[in-house]
Design an enzyme around this catalytic site. Sequence first.
Site, mmCIF file in Angstrom:
data_model
loop_
_atom_site.group_PDB
_atom_site.id
_atom_site.type_symbol
_atom_site.label_atom_id
_atom_site.label_comp_id
_atom_site.label_asym_id
_atom_site.label_seq_id
_atom_site.Cartn_x
_atom_site.Cartn_y
_atom_site.Cartn_z
ATOM 1 N N LYS A 1 0.444 -3.739 8.832
ATOM 2 C CA LYS A 1 1.049 -2.893 7.827
ATOM 3 C C LYS A 1 2.360 -2.381 8.371
ATOM 4 O O LYS A 1 2.401 -1.890 9.504
ATOM 5 C CB LYS A 1 0.096 -1.725 7.583
ATOM 6 N N ASP B 1 -6.539 8.746 -2.452
ATOM 7 C CA ASP B 1 -6.102 7.605 -3.251
ATOM 8 C C ASP B 1 -7.220 6.577 -3.352
ATOM 9 O O ASP B 1 -6.987 5.383 -3.185
ATOM 10 C CB ASP B 1 -4.828 7.001 -2.642
ATOM 11 N N GLY C 1 0.842 -1.191 0.000
ATOM 12 C CA GLY C 1 0.000 0.000 0.000
ATOM 13 C C GLY C 1 0.869 1.229 0.000
ATOM 14 O O GLY C 1 1.315 1.672 1.046
ATOM 15 N N GLY C 2 1.159 1.736 -1.146
ATOM 16 C CA GLY C 2 1.896 2.992 -1.253
ATOM 17 C C GLY C 2 3.301 2.887 -0.704
ATOM 18 O O GLY C 2 4.251 2.641 -1.420
ATOM 19 N N MET C 3 3.446 3.045 0.600
ATOM 20 C CA MET C 3 4.792 3.066 1.145
ATOM 21 C C MET C 3 4.978 1.964 2.173
ATOM 22 O O MET C 3 5.886 1.997 2.976
ATOM 23 C CB MET C 3 5.047 4.413 1.785
ATOM 24 N N VAL D 1 1.805 -4.968 3.434
ATOM 25 C CA VAL D 1 0.706 -5.428 4.282
ATOM 26 C C VAL D 1 0.743 -6.952 4.341
ATOM 27 O O VAL D 1 0.832 -7.619 3.321
ATOM 28 C CB VAL D 1 -0.654 -4.964 3.717
#
Lengths: 866, 184
Positions: A110, A202, A90-92, A95
């Site tokens: 996460k 997002d 998830g983006g940065m 997970v």
Amino acid sequence: MSTRDDDVEALFDRLLALPAAEQRSTLAAIAVDDPDLAQLVGALLQADADAPDVLAQDAGTLAHTFLTDAGGTVAGRMGRYVLERYLGEGGMSWVYLARREDLGDLVALKFLHDLWSSPAGRRRFAREQTTLAGLRHRSIARLYDAGVTDGRPWFAMEYVEGASIVEHCERKTLALRDRLQLFRDACAAVSYAHRQLVVHLDLKPSNVLVSDDGEVKLLDFGIARSLTNEGRLADHTTTVHHLLSLDYAAPEQIAGEAVDVQADVHALGVLLYRLIAGSVPLALHQATALELARALQRDPPPPSSRAGTPLAATASSSEWRELDAICARATNRRKASRYASVDRLEADIVRFLNHEPLEAPVDRFHFYRLRKFVWRQRRGVAVAAGVVIVLASLVLAFNVRLVAARDAAMRSESRMQRVHRLMLNLFEGDDSAAGPAQELRVLTLLDRGISNVDSLQREPDLQAELQYTFGGLYHKLGRLDRAEPLLVTSIDAHERLFGRDDPRTIRPRLALALLRIDQARLDEGRTLVDHALALARRHHPLDSVEVAVATSALGKLLVADGRYAEAIPLLESAAATLAAAPPGAEMSEALGDLANGLYYVGRIDESRDVNQRALDLDRRVFGPRHPHVGVDLFNLGNIALDRAEYLAAERLFREAVAISGAWYGPGHPKAAANTLMLGRALAYQGRLGEAAPLYERALATLRDVYGDDHIRVGGALSLMGDLARERGDLATARTRFERAATILKARAGADHEFYLHQVSNLASVDLAEGRHAEAETRLRMALDGLMIAVPEQRYTGIARVRLAAALAAQQRHLEARAEATRAVTLLSKTMSPASIEVEHARAVLADIDRQLAAATPRTSASAAPR
Amino acid sequence: MASQQRPNVNDEMFDVAYLELRRLAKALGRQGRDVTLTPTALVHEAYIKLTQGGRFEAESTQHLTYTVVRAMKQILLDAARRRATTVHGGGLQRVSLDEALGRVATVTPTALLAVGLALDDLAAANPMLARAFELQYFGGFQVVEIASLMDISEKRAQRLLRLARAYLAHTLTVAPGPTRPDPA
């Protein structure tokens, strides 16, 4: 060797089929003849039984592990949680599905990516955690726990067993209304977040899940941010560009501009489109520059035209028309034309479900109207599309060049210059920071192009040239901050390559000089222009375009510096030279500056002639609907106003309004400026009822674009105050002037004529209300300032006329007469004798004279009644 | 290291395959969790790329395919090498090789690098075994496809794969130093 291998292969294969005991006995038998073979195959059998897992890897897992940034490097636990399997990225962060050791609960755990373990990355990660902690909604995945393990921050949140909303709808082949219900739940969750002052930024299918029991769950507030109470983002400097999903991102997000709830409205609109049409409106995630430019240029087809048959049949054609309208409104490229909030979008979905009329304008003749629009705008559309596509191909050409790096034709200087001029000319007119819709696409393209320029180190001359080109483009687009470093570097590079006094340094120097003028750094600009002009004179004939262009730049600088008298002859000579060359932007520029210089020194008639020449030229060079033409019309309209030719002014401003509206869209500040002036032309004709709505519209736009406290908003309020006073609505007039005064004092300063004029305006209300002494006090204060700021300008004259009236009303006729006389003289100098201002001043003077004449016989008693 | 030598094979072809695979892998990687990467698909795409434009059309299918698979191997090993460096520098919890080889389900960079080294040894001793294994391990090809590519029977392909795995396991578990097996 080869026979040996065959032996090993055969024996190994034969023994594999045997039970362990027989393997051992067979090997023992063979060992008698060939101990090496027996030992090797024995070891191999052993190894085969104990083969480590790494050798049994499925190639897909391998690729996934190493080619995406997902883990595999992290051992099995984080705090109290045991990692079970990788879920995704998830983006940065990564997970994982994890189980809490003591309770056995499953969570989505996460943790922060290596890549993002910078302080900024950690802050952002912590912010997501805080954001989630503050959100409690049944459709938003909840935060359970957080911690840091081995220096790596993590948090545990609700694990949603389910599928993305799109997968869910498609797998279950849900009917249209069911899809809309789910979508509505998603809207409600986003809307809840907005009320908690959190924007998601997002939203996309993989972040909007539907759990197995049918509940919508919003995930991943990874780039979410907090809103301040005005509804704007607390910080819009930290946009995380590359984390965006291009398919769902709003144009302003792609362009890296300030974003707010409108970005979420847009993303939800795209999601709705995806849910009902089966595909996203524009697939951009892997688009090349050219594809991106083309795609953003077009309006996507309405979802009704794409929906697959089973789904399409579940709604009537008029219902589809309504869904088209909702999608079109939610995904509009212009923020201002979208739903004002997610609530409003949700409300329209509910209305649709209840068969009520929508907020979104439903176009029942969509294609017919669209075609008509395109026909009417065909030139504008073609020009705008052309700009982007040509630029895109140029950017692409540079890309190709980067790879091939050997297109000799491009290296030749004249060719580069042609390319350069072509590109700049394409951008003429797009010079406002709040620019037209296509500007952001262009910026995106430029940003992509510029990275190529950066990597052209092996061809320093081309690199320097492109830095100059791109610097000029950024300047045209109003991005002075980005233009500056490029132009500075380009000059350095040119000097390094060719020497300080090489003629090739002239154009980059002039480009930077023009930038300095816009930055009001005139001294630096002057140094650059002087050097460029000297070089041009040394290397080129005096009547060459090069010398003329440099001369014109010096003229522009002098106009900006208020040294009009020096500027005018320079600009005249530049214009004369350029007139012999093929007509182009340079000539237009020189004429525009010359007209301004003439206007400011009061040579109004000459200024009008030059403006008229500029208008003719621009119409020929750029076409009748180009914004340059609009600027010329605007200037001519202002001159017509000064000359009291109000009907002519009205006509000019009407044409300017039409051009700016078509080019920039009616909600653009340029269109607002023209609308305001059109209102003025009408007000001067006494057509107050027609002027009022124009003012209102312009004010709304200006507030929208600049905020409530901008200097231009103050200017518009001032005009609206005048209008209210003329209509006798003194209370409104006073409120408008007071607001204008507050804004202009804060923005322009207490000693600026803009503010002082509002003081004078307030006095005019005092006068109309019969409060003469108060009016006098205010006017004296205003005049003190105006005499310092602009002793020779109309504001000073207007204030003096008012002072004369205030004095006359107090029976101080002699003082009044002196003020009125000075006012008439001053106003006649700067304005047409037929102008309302001069006529008014004369009327006041005449009135005072009449009163004086009436009072003369009783001079001695004149003061008695008071 | 043998894997770095690119013996005998047209370097240009290898480079094209390598670049194409990198591009494909990146493009797929960007799409996030919705997409599962299958190297077979990658290899197939890269293969198409190689055969288009006629640059390599004189080459045999086997040769082209194997070049792409070797490029894939190279990419994965490069990625693992990068990853291994990051892990040591990045304050992550270290994973010992034993753990990596034995118990942890996911592959660690160190483990994959060890496989790469073992493959180099095997290729020196018996190139056919190494090739069969690489087609399966890095290319994701099925036994039947490998048989066809190597022009052998399916049964033989199956046999080679099993033997190759045993060789590699032997190297990985018996070799001295860092690849010592779990003493348990």
